[in-house]
Design an enzyme around this catalytic site. Structure first.
Site, PDB file in Angstrom:
ATOM      1  N   PHE A   1      51.914 -66.197 -73.718  1.00 16.62           N
ATOM      2  CA  PHE A   1      52.337 -65.737 -72.387  1.00 16.62           C
ATOM      3  C   PHE A   1      51.648 -64.403 -72.120  1.00 16.62           C
ATOM      4  CE2 PHE A   1      55.369 -63.884 -69.345  1.00 16.62           C
ATOM      5  CZ  PHE A   1      55.485 -64.930 -68.452  1.00 16.62           C
TER       6      PHE A   1
ATOM      7  N   PHE B   1      49.581 -62.344 -68.968  1.00 19.80           N
ATOM      8  CA  PHE B   1      49.163 -62.290 -67.574  1.00 19.80           C
ATOM      9  C   PHE B   1      48.972 -60.837 -67.153  1.00 19.80           C
ATOM     10  CE2 PHE B   1      51.559 -66.184 -68.148  1.00 19.80           C
ATOM     11  CZ  PHE B   1      50.777 -67.124 -67.492  1.00 19.80           C
TER      12      PHE B   1
ATOM     13  N   ASP C   1      63.549 -71.367 -88.983  1.00 21.19           N
ATOM     14  CA  ASP C   1      64.644 -72.241 -88.557  1.00 21.19           C
ATOM     15  C   ASP C   1      64.297 -72.908 -87.221  1.00 21.19           C
ATOM     16  OD1 ASP C   1      67.102 -73.483 -88.521  1.00 21.19           O
ATOM     17  OD2 ASP C   1      68.278 -71.640 -88.398  1.00 21.19           O
TER      18      ASP C   1
ATOM     19  N   GLN D   1      60.929 -68.762 -81.316  1.00 20.44           N
ATOM     20  CA  GLN D   1      59.741 -68.503 -80.501  1.00 20.44           C
ATOM     21  C   GLN D   1      58.923 -67.396 -81.146  1.00 20.44           C
ATOM     22  OE1 GLN D   1      57.991 -69.555 -77.939  1.00 20.44           O
ATOM     23  NE2 GLN D   1      56.669 -67.758 -77.852  1.00 20.44           N
TER      24      GLN D   1
ATOM     25  N   HIS E   1      52.065 -64.822 -79.160  1.00 19.16           N
ATOM     26  CA  HIS E   1      50.659 -64.741 -79.574  1.00 19.16           C
ATOM     27  C   HIS E   1      50.375 -63.456 -80.350  1.00 19.16           C
ATOM     28  CE1 HIS E   1      49.689 -62.900 -75.319  1.00 19.16           C
ATOM     29  NE2 HIS E   1      50.594 -62.215 -75.971  1.00 19.16           N
ATOM     30  N   ASN E   2      49.424 -63.543 -81.277  1.00 15.89           N
ATOM     31  CA  ASN E   2      48.939 -62.418 -82.087  1.00 15.89           C
ATOM     32  C   ASN E   2      49.948 -61.909 -83.113  1.00 15.89           C
ATOM     33  OD1 ASN E   2      46.703 -62.418 -80.192  1.00 15.89           O
ATOM     34  ND2 ASN E   2      47.987 -61.183 -78.833  1.00 15.89           N
TER      35      ASN E   2
ATOM     36  N   SER F   1      52.061 -59.801 -80.576  1.00 14.01           N
ATOM     37  CA  SER F   1      51.386 -58.736 -81.313  1.00 14.01           C
ATOM     38  C   SER F   1      52.298 -57.969 -82.263  1.00 14.01           C
ATOM     39  CB  SER F   1      50.697 -57.758 -80.337  1.00 14.01           C
ATOM     40  OG  SER F   1      49.789 -58.443 -79.503  1.00 14.01           O
TER      41      SER F   1
ATOM     42  N   HIS G   1      54.388 -55.592 -79.934  1.00 13.76           N
ATOM     43  CA  HIS G   1      53.560 -54.525 -80.508  1.00 13.76           C
ATOM     44  C   HIS G   1      54.325 -53.611 -81.469  1.00 13.76           C
ATOM     45  CE1 HIS G   1      49.976 -55.304 -78.020  1.00 13.76           C
ATOM     46  NE2 HIS G   1      50.840 -55.623 -77.069  1.00 13.76           N
TER      47      HIS G   1
END
Length: 282
Positions: free
Chosen positions: A136, A138, A186, A190, A193-194, A212, A230
């Protein structure tokens, strides 16, 4: 009924063109593709050259590297240039995308989607898992339009990893998403990415890790823990259920609360809040 009639017409056209018999016609309902075997050539007729696996009945592309011991169940599809090592088991309805690699003795459940990823040895991927889809990402351009950031990298799953049902792991944008060896995840987790997760970590149900994030080894996240983007979490950190990590955790230990703080501090905060509320009510 009209769809079935069109399929039947196409089947008979194939038969008449190739001299096949009805008993030699194979209809794949899973991907709405017709395959026919010629009586004189013994070859599959298909625009993308998918053939049926002798062990399980699923389909794989001729360019895929499939060990003879692999089992691909009916309704599963393995796309071009994928690599499936010895004793891999692919459940019905699963899609193994192009150039995916699955290591020895890994078990993939029903209705799994694997793309842009490598999966290590002796892993278990339960039903409904999605690995390697876009993350996700954008941005808003100068004209005020929401534009998608490129998501072009991969997911790398280590050895002996178990991934629970309906978990999603996004592909990387500026670095690969990585799950370390022996990590256990489990259901309904979710992973953005990274994200880089170390070895021997445990993620309980409904954990959400934003993009990240970097996690060390032997990290345990209780149910519904949220980790903002991050941030870094040191090795051997344990987070209580429903905690939220909003900044880096640099020391090992137990943490809890929102925002997450050392567990003893969180307990003192909770006790003071209860006493305050009781005093306020009275």
């Amino acid at each position: 009924m009209q769809v079935a009639a069109r399929r039947a017409l196409k089947a008979f056209q194939l038969l008449s063109e190739r001299g096949c018999t009805l008993g030699q016609l194979v209809v794949s309902r899973s991907n709405h593709r017709l395959l026919a075997t010629s009586s004189d050539e013994g070859t599959s007729i298909d625009s993308l050259e998918f053939v049926q696996c002798h062990n399980g009945g699923g389909l794989f592309h001729k360019s895929a590297c499939i060990d003879p011991t692999v089992r691909i169940e009916t309704g599963a599809i393995v796309h071009p240039d994928s690599v499936l090592d010895a004793d891999v088991h692919v459940g019905s309805g699963t899609i193994v995308g192009p150039s995916v690699s699955i290591g020895k003795s890994t078990k993939v459940g029903y209705n799994v989607v694997l793309s842009n990823c490598t999966v290590g040895l002796f892993c278990v991927v339960h039903s409904g898992v999605c690995i390697g889809q876009d993350g996700f990402g954008f941005l808003v351009d100068e004209q005020g339009h929401v534009e998608k950031k490129p998501q072009v990298l991969h997911v790398r799953i280590g050895d002996h990893v178990e991934i629970g049902a309906n978990t999603c792991i996004d592909r990387g944008s500026w670095r690969d998403t990585v799950i370390g060896d022996h990590t256990k995840i489990d259901n309904l987790v979710q992973i953005g990415h990274n994200v880089v997760i170390g070895k021997c970590c445990m993620l309980c149900g409904q954990v959400g890790i934003a993009g990240s994030v970097t996690m060390g080894d032997y990290v345990t996240l209780g149910g519904r823990v949220a980790v903002r983007d991050h941030v870094s979490i040191a090795s051997k950190v344990r987070l209580a259920a429903n905690s939220s990590v909003t900044k880096d955790i640099v020391e090992s230990g137990d943490y809890g609360g929102f925002p997450a703080v050392p567990i003893h501090e969180w307990r003192r905060q909770s006790a003071k809040l209860r006493r305050f509320c009781k005093g306020d009510v009275s």
